[in-house]
Structure formats: C-alpha cells, structure tokens
Design an enzyme around this catalytic site. Structure first.
Site, mmCIF file in Angstrom:
data_model
loop_
_atom_site.group_PDB
_atom_site.id
_atom_site.type_symbol
_atom_site.label_atom_id
_atom_site.label_comp_id
_atom_site.label_asym_id
_atom_site.label_seq_id
_atom_site.Cartn_x
_atom_site.Cartn_y
_atom_site.Cartn_z
ATOM 1 N N LYS A 142 78.481 -26.274 15.442
ATOM 2 C CA LYS A 142 79.062 -28.106 15.249
ATOM 3 C C LYS A 142 77.351 -29.163 16.014
ATOM 4 O O LYS A 142 78.033 -28.234 17.617
ATOM 5 C CB LYS A 142 79.645 -28.297 15.519
ATOM 6 N N ARG A 167 85.731 -35.271 1.094
ATOM 7 C CA ARG A 167 86.282 -34.284 1.895
ATOM 8 C C ARG A 167 87.045 -33.186 1.457
ATOM 9 O O ARG A 167 87.141 -33.057 0.435
ATOM 10 C CB ARG A 167 87.183 -35.562 3.113
ATOM 11 N N PHE A 183 71.608 -28.879 6.867
ATOM 12 C CA PHE A 183 72.115 -27.066 6.909
ATOM 13 C C PHE A 183 72.632 -27.785 5.360
ATOM 14 O O PHE A 183 73.565 -26.567 5.149
ATOM 15 C CB PHE A 183 73.619 -27.730 7.470
ATOM 16 N N LYS A 217 85.842 -27.770 10.329
ATOM 17 C CA LYS A 217 85.066 -28.031 11.317
ATOM 18 C C LYS A 217 86.370 -27.733 12.498
ATOM 19 O O LYS A 217 87.478 -27.928 12.356
ATOM 20 C CB LYS A 217 84.980 -29.434 11.581
#
Length: 277
Positions: free
Chosen positions: A46, A188, A118, A194
């Site tokens: 991340k 979402r 990404f 994460k």
C-alpha cells in the site's frame, strides 16, 4: 445594440469557462478481515502516495480536479486509461502532497515523482490479466517516471502476516489485496482490501478546542464529526505548527486508530493529515 453585444460577450465568456470535472469512478478498498483467504488475491504494497487517474488525455486527482503536472510528465503517457499513485517513496507523503498540488509545477521536484500503476480503468478480463497488461504497457512506454505496482501471490494467512511485518519493518504503510479473478469494477468492494497495523478514516472538523498547559493559547484538540453524525475529540498526532494553525472548521481530516469501541467510536485515534483535494 450595446446591451446585445454585452449579453453576447457574457455568453461567450460563460461557454469558454472550463466545466468542473466530476470525480472519476474508481474502486475503493474495504478493510481486510481475518476470515478472508488471501490465496484468492494478488497482494501489493500500500503506497503512501496521492491517487491519480489518467484518462488518456488528462491526469486527475480522486476529487476530479486536474493535476498540474509538467507537460513532459503527462504528454508521453500511454493513451490507455490508467489508475495509480503519484509517489516519492516511503514516508514522503507530506512532501509529495506539496509537490503535486502546486498551481505551477516545479520541474526539479517532479523529476522525483513516479506514477505507480495498479489498475486499467474499464479494461476487460480478470485483475490478474489486467496486471499482466499493466506490465506490458509500462515496459512499452519506457518512461523513467512510469512504473507498475508489483503484485504477488501469497498462499496462506501466515504468509500474509509475514509479508505485512516485512513491509512495515522496511518503512511501508501496509498491503493491498485485489481479487485475482475480479473483472473491473468501481465503488467500495471486497474486491479490493487494505491491510494495515493501523486503520484510518475521515471526519469533518466542527470545532477547535483550546489547549492547556504547554498548549495554552493553541489548539488542544479538534472536535470532529463522522458521516453518521456522531462526534469525538481528536487530540493527538499534531505538530506544533498544526496546533498554531489547525485544520479549518469544515475541512476533512484523516485520522488513524487501532479499533472501534463498543459504541463504535475509534479507539486511540490520532490525526494523520488534512485532506487537500
């Protein structure tokens, strides 16, 4: 006639003004949960950067506002839509934020910035297939400031925990997990997760609470409001400069926390940054 000319001139000016861009539709991460098997995901670091979406012609922040990058940075980018992070390196977010948000970009500063890709917005296939295309696109572009975010497979939860520990020890922020078999989507979703030793969230500043003792005459804490209307006190994580000049009322701040209390409020909350988009 004079009035007509003035009206026409006003209309010409109105239609010449640029329209405000809507925020791009992007995929947003949920928080990793222990019951999730990481073997179904591709895992990457991340990055503590600024998200930026390239539509083939313009580079934009998550808010939809244009990134004022130098022409030499954007002109050679592929015409393919890209999604990624503007990044300086681990622990460099504050300096990066200052660089990429200047109205007038400074070439010497932008020479240090990399655009780490990404995702390929709207592209067909699974994420694993898109990750392969990202590698090919970056290789073909051969730009020093354009790079892919490396993806890895981890077969077990223990392997994931070890990778997280290695990343944090090296100065990283955490990990991202993207389902390998997922088609492109926005919003979402558990498609993207994460994993960090700390969680983070956002809240709106509603009041400045006065400081005491060594913070007398400065801001002691912020009172902030969550999206559900609940409020709490955010009193740690600020520099002396931020206490003298605190985030304005109405602004959005990011804070980090360990877990939620039984009432659903963040435990051990600490100020992280002011959202500037």
């Amino acid at each position: 006639m004079r009035r007509l000319r003035a009206l026409l001139g006003g209309l010409a000016l109105l239609f010449s003004l640029p329209l405000l861009a809507a925020p791009p539709e992007i995929l947003l991460a949920n928080v990793y949960r222990d019951e999730i098997d990481p073997a179904a995901y591709l895992v990457s670091e991340k990055l503590d950067g600024v998200r930026a979406v390239w539509d083939g012609q313009m580079l934009r922040f998550r808010s939809g506002n244009r990134v004022n990058a130098p022409a030499w940075f954007t002109d050679p980018l592929p015409k393919t839509p890209l999604d990624g992070e503007l990044w300086l390196g681990r622990g460099q977010f504050e300096r990066l934020s200052g660089i990429v948000r200047r109205e007038q970009p400074v070439d010497a500063e932008w020479r240090e910035v990399r655009y780490m890709i990404f995702e390929l917005p709207g592209a067909p296939g699974t994420f694993a297939e898109r990750a392969g295309r990202i590698r090919a696109i970056v290789a073909a572009a051969a730009l020093p400031w354009l790079a892919e975010v490396p993806q890895a497979t981890l077969a077990s939860r223990e392997a994931l925990r070890q990778r997280l520990a290695q990343t944090i020890k090296a100065g990283g922020e955490g990990l991202m997990l993207h389902r390998a078999d997922a088609p492109y989507e926005t919003g979402r979703s558990d498609t993207l997760l994460k994993l960090k030793p700390w969680l983070d969230a956002e809240a709106v500043v509603v009041a400045h609470l006065p400081g005491k003792g060594k913070y007398a005459g400065q801001m002691g804490a912020l009172r902030v409001r969550l999206s559900d209307g609940r409020e709490f006190r955010l009193g740690t994580g600020f520099s002396d400069a931020q206490r003298r000049n605190p985030p304005p009322i109405g602004s959005v701040v990011t804070y980090r926390y360990r877990e939620l209390t039984g009432k659903g409020l963040p435990r051990f909350a600490s100020f992280l940054r002011l959202r500037q988009e």
